[in-house]
Write a protein that holds these residues in place. Sequence first.
Motif, PDB file in Angstrom:
ATOM      1  N   CYS B  62      45.638  34.742  38.455  1.00 46.07           N
ATOM      2  CA  CYS B  62      45.475  36.137  38.942  1.00 46.07           C
ATOM      3  C   CYS B  62      45.956  37.023  37.861  1.00 46.07           C
ATOM      4  N   GLY B  63      46.095  36.643  36.367  1.00 41.63           N
ATOM      5  CA  GLY B  63      46.600  37.175  35.506  1.00 41.63           C
ATOM      6  C   GLY B  63      48.005  37.268  35.222  1.00 41.63           C
ATOM      7  N   ASP B  64      48.840  36.412  36.156  1.00 36.93           N
ATOM      8  CA  ASP B  64      50.289  36.105  35.958  1.00 36.93           C
ATOM      9  C   ASP B  64      51.014  37.413  36.120  1.00 36.93           C
ATOM     10  N   GLY B  65      50.581  38.325  36.744  1.00 39.36           N
ATOM     11  CA  GLY B  65      51.604  39.606  36.919  1.00 39.36           C
ATOM     12  C   GLY B  65      51.204  40.822  36.203  1.00 39.36           C
ATOM     13  N   VAL B  66      50.273  40.805  35.380  1.00 38.12           N
ATOM     14  CA  VAL B  66      49.824  41.637  34.378  1.00 38.12           C
ATOM     15  C   VAL B  66      48.780  42.451  34.844  1.00 38.12           C
ATOM     16  N   ARG B  67      48.016  41.986  35.716  1.00 37.58           N
ATOM     17  CA  ARG B  67      46.801  42.737  36.335  1.00 37.58           C
ATOM     18  C   ARG B  67      47.316  42.917  37.690  1.00 37.58           C
ATOM     19  N   GLN B  68      46.510  44.001  38.177  1.00 37.15           N
ATOM     20  CA  GLN B  68      46.615  44.603  39.568  1.00 37.15           C
ATOM     21  C   GLN B  68      45.685  43.565  40.619  1.00 37.15           C
ATOM     22  N   LEU B  69      46.393  43.500  41.640  1.00 38.46           N
ATOM     23  CA  LEU B  69      45.909  42.621  42.690  1.00 38.46           C
ATOM     24  C   LEU B  69      45.613  43.239  43.923  1.00 38.46           C
ATOM     25  N   GLY B  70      44.488  42.627  44.656  1.00 38.31           N
ATOM     26  CA  GLY B  70      44.382  43.321  45.845  1.00 38.31           C
ATOM     27  C   GLY B  70      44.004  42.191  46.993  1.00 38.31           C
ATOM     28  N   ILE B  71      43.406  42.722  47.955  1.00 37.42           N
ATOM     29  CA  ILE B  71      43.293  41.813  49.076  1.00 37.42           C
ATOM     30  C   ILE B  71      41.842  41.773  49.962  1.00 37.42           C
ATOM     31  N   LEU B  72      41.258  40.952  49.544  1.00 32.74           N
ATOM     32  CA  LEU B  72      39.738  40.813  50.131  1.00 32.74           C
ATOM     33  C   LEU B  72      39.822  40.614  51.581  1.00 32.74           C
ATOM     34  N   ARG B  73      39.486  41.635  52.411  1.00 30.12           N
ATOM     35  CA  ARG B  73      39.990  41.569  53.799  1.00 30.12           C
ATOM     36  C   ARG B  73      39.058  40.690  54.623  1.00 30.12           C
ATOM     37  N   ASP B  74      39.318  39.573  55.451  1.00 34.00           N
ATOM     38  CA  ASP B  74      38.586  38.991  56.047  1.00 34.00           C
ATOM     39  C   ASP B  74      37.653  39.596  57.156  1.00 34.00           C
ATOM     40  N   PHE B  75      38.192  40.609  57.899  1.00 31.50           N
ATOM     41  CA  PHE B  75      37.404  41.240  58.961  1.00 31.50           C
ATOM     42  C   PHE B  75      36.280  41.871  58.454  1.00 31.50           C
ATOM     43  N   ASP B  76      36.134  42.498  57.099  1.00 29.95           N
ATOM     44  CA  ASP B  76      34.874  43.202  56.846  1.00 29.95           C
ATOM     45  C   ASP B  76      34.541  43.042  55.344  1.00 29.95           C
ATOM     46  N   GLY B  77      35.231  42.142  54.568  1.00 26.08           N
ATOM     47  CA  GLY B  77      35.031  41.970  53.434  1.00 26.08           C
ATOM     48  C   GLY B  77      35.452  43.028  52.426  1.00 26.08           C
ATOM     49  N   VAL B  78      36.098  44.077  52.921  1.00 22.85           N
ATOM     50  CA  VAL B  78      36.376  45.147  51.953  1.00 22.85           C
ATOM     51  C   VAL B  78      37.657  44.748  51.254  1.00 22.85           C
ATOM     52  N   LEU B  79      37.378  45.404  49.888  1.00 21.39           N
ATOM     53  CA  LEU B  79      38.581  44.929  48.688  1.00 21.39           C
ATOM     54  C   LEU B  79      39.705  46.303  48.925  1.00 21.39           C
ATOM     55  N   VAL B  80      40.832  45.532  49.642  1.00 23.69           N
ATOM     56  CA  VAL B  80      41.936  46.354  49.740  1.00 23.69           C
ATOM     57  C   VAL B  80      42.872  46.424  48.471  1.00 23.69           C
ATOM     58  N   ASN B  81      42.839  47.703  47.946  1.00 22.90           N
ATOM     59  CA  ASN B  81      43.589  48.010  46.767  1.00 22.90           C
ATOM     60  C   ASN B  81      45.231  48.431  47.087  1.00 22.90           C
TER      61      ASN B  81
END
Lengths: 152, 193
Positions: B62-81
Amino acid sequence: MRLPVLAAAAFAALPAAPALAASEGERITVTGEFIDTWCYFSGVMGGPDAVVGTAHHTCAMWCSAGGIPVGLLTPEGEIYMVLKIEGDDNNTGGDTILSLASSTITADGIYYERDGLNYIVVEEIVEDMGIVNENHLDFGTVPGFAIPPAER
Amino acid sequence: MMKSMITVAALFAASTAAAQDYRFEEGSNARSWNLFAESNATFSGTVVDLTCEITGDCAENCGDGVRQLGILRDFDGVLVNVQKNDQALFTGGVEELLPFCGQQVDVDGLLLTDEDLGAVNMYLVQFIRPHGTEEWTVAKAWTDNWEAAHPEWAGSGRWYRRSGDIRELLDTTGYFGLGQERDAEIKAELFAE
């Protein structure tokens, strides 16, 4: 005849179907200020006019160095979350993104929309106008403790 | 005709449910930050590299800490920033999520939703754990990680006062970003007795 109208309204009210994989972007040219998106979106330090520009510059650097996402804020109020700048993918406090805090640029890049948020890969900074939003006389420093008393 | 009406009703119900963030409040023990746009939210999802997920340009771990991360939510597939961790110290969420790159997690925290500003699907993470496990980890690792990574800037006071990167910029551009000369003028104007 009312049913199709209702159906159309219902479809319009639904959120966009989430993309399940990376999508094609769209090339755009956009002008905006590099901002700290947490302070802007959360209102934690005041309204949107106070958390931009010279008044908020020091905090914008702190947040960028702290790994808070940086965005490009256009004069129309659109925000593009910055993913890369001229090939540099370090968007969690890297030198490029940190040195551009509060600067207004014109960028040529690729735009993406995902679940209600805009994202941009800046391929080229066409023009860097530096910090042009001088709002310190309106807001002082935001937050008020940005400058230590000994350095005022 | 009846089938169409049922379909329309179902669509209305789905759209209403999808527009309400309180569907994630149940079971949340998140602490309020007294933000106008906050709502408690606990959910499960997969930790992803935002740049990879959105553009297809992926990096190891995931970029080893230099890239922003998010969570791909199970419930609806929404990418949470994920914008923030749970420290009121100008610190983001990447350090908290990175140990779980590509893994399914449970999180608890605050969603930001402010239509006027365009805030949607943004998150402050307060607790995180591997999905389905019992023990939560408090999302306050940022400062400890920073101290470990920067022994050269050790000392007293907040990290943002000690950061050499920030000091270097301040020495050049000043607190208002306009250069030392303008900085002195502005300070004289703002802080005159």
